[in-house]
Motif scaffolding. Sequence first.
Motif, short mmCIF file in Angstrom:
data_model
loop_
_atom_site.label_atom_id
_atom_site.label_comp_id
_atom_site.label_asym_id
_atom_site.label_seq_id
_atom_site.Cartn_x
_atom_site.Cartn_y
_atom_site.Cartn_z
N SER A 58 0.84 -1.20 0.00
CA SER A 58 0.00 0.00 0.00
C SER A 58 0.87 1.25 0.00
CB SER A 58 -0.91 -0.02 1.23
OG SER A 58 -1.81 1.06 1.21
N ARG A 94 -5.14 -1.83 -0.63
CA ARG A 94 -5.53 -1.49 0.74
C ARG A 94 -6.06 -2.76 1.40
NH1 ARG A 94 -3.86 0.99 3.79
NH2 ARG A 94 -5.70 1.55 4.98
N SER A 133 -9.29 -0.52 5.36
CA SER A 133 -10.18 0.50 4.84
C SER A 133 -11.62 0.00 4.82
CB SER A 133 -9.79 0.89 3.41
OG SER A 133 -8.48 1.40 3.40
#
Length: 164
Positions: A58, A94, A133
């Motif tokens: 990420s 993510r 997330s």
Amino acid sequence: NTGELVLRAPWLTQSYLKNDDAGKELWESGYMHTQDIAYIRPDGYIKITDRLKDVIKSGGEWISSLEIETILSLHPSVADVSVIGVRDKQWGERPLALVVLKPNAQETSADDIKAIAEKAVERGIIPKYGVPSQFKFVDELPKTSVGKHDKKVMREMYANQTQV
């Protein structure tokens, strides 16, 4: 620094059984590539944190899916959890947390579980970008024949799930 653990010694295997071609990839640049992600601790010991195929990349940083799973599993409502990387337009990947709740824990929200990861950030255990997330509640997680999480199947199931 965190990176792939590579080794070199005369007694290490030169190839895989019945797959000589895989030896070239295994021994790229003269080192045996273990596919393990590790770092050297201040006391000199090597700490293996994840497998290369399961690490989430990420924004140029590596996130250990196993480390995030361990933290999220501490929530009393979590029966099982797996963290995989899904495509993200800004960061490349993510973390997505796939969560199986314990029976009678239906009132638990994603924010409740996310809070335990945020506490780990406050304590310096994980970086802020390691907090997933997204959280998805599922009835069960795909498993391999030996009962481990089948992350390959999970990545295929959620491959088209791009986070914006």
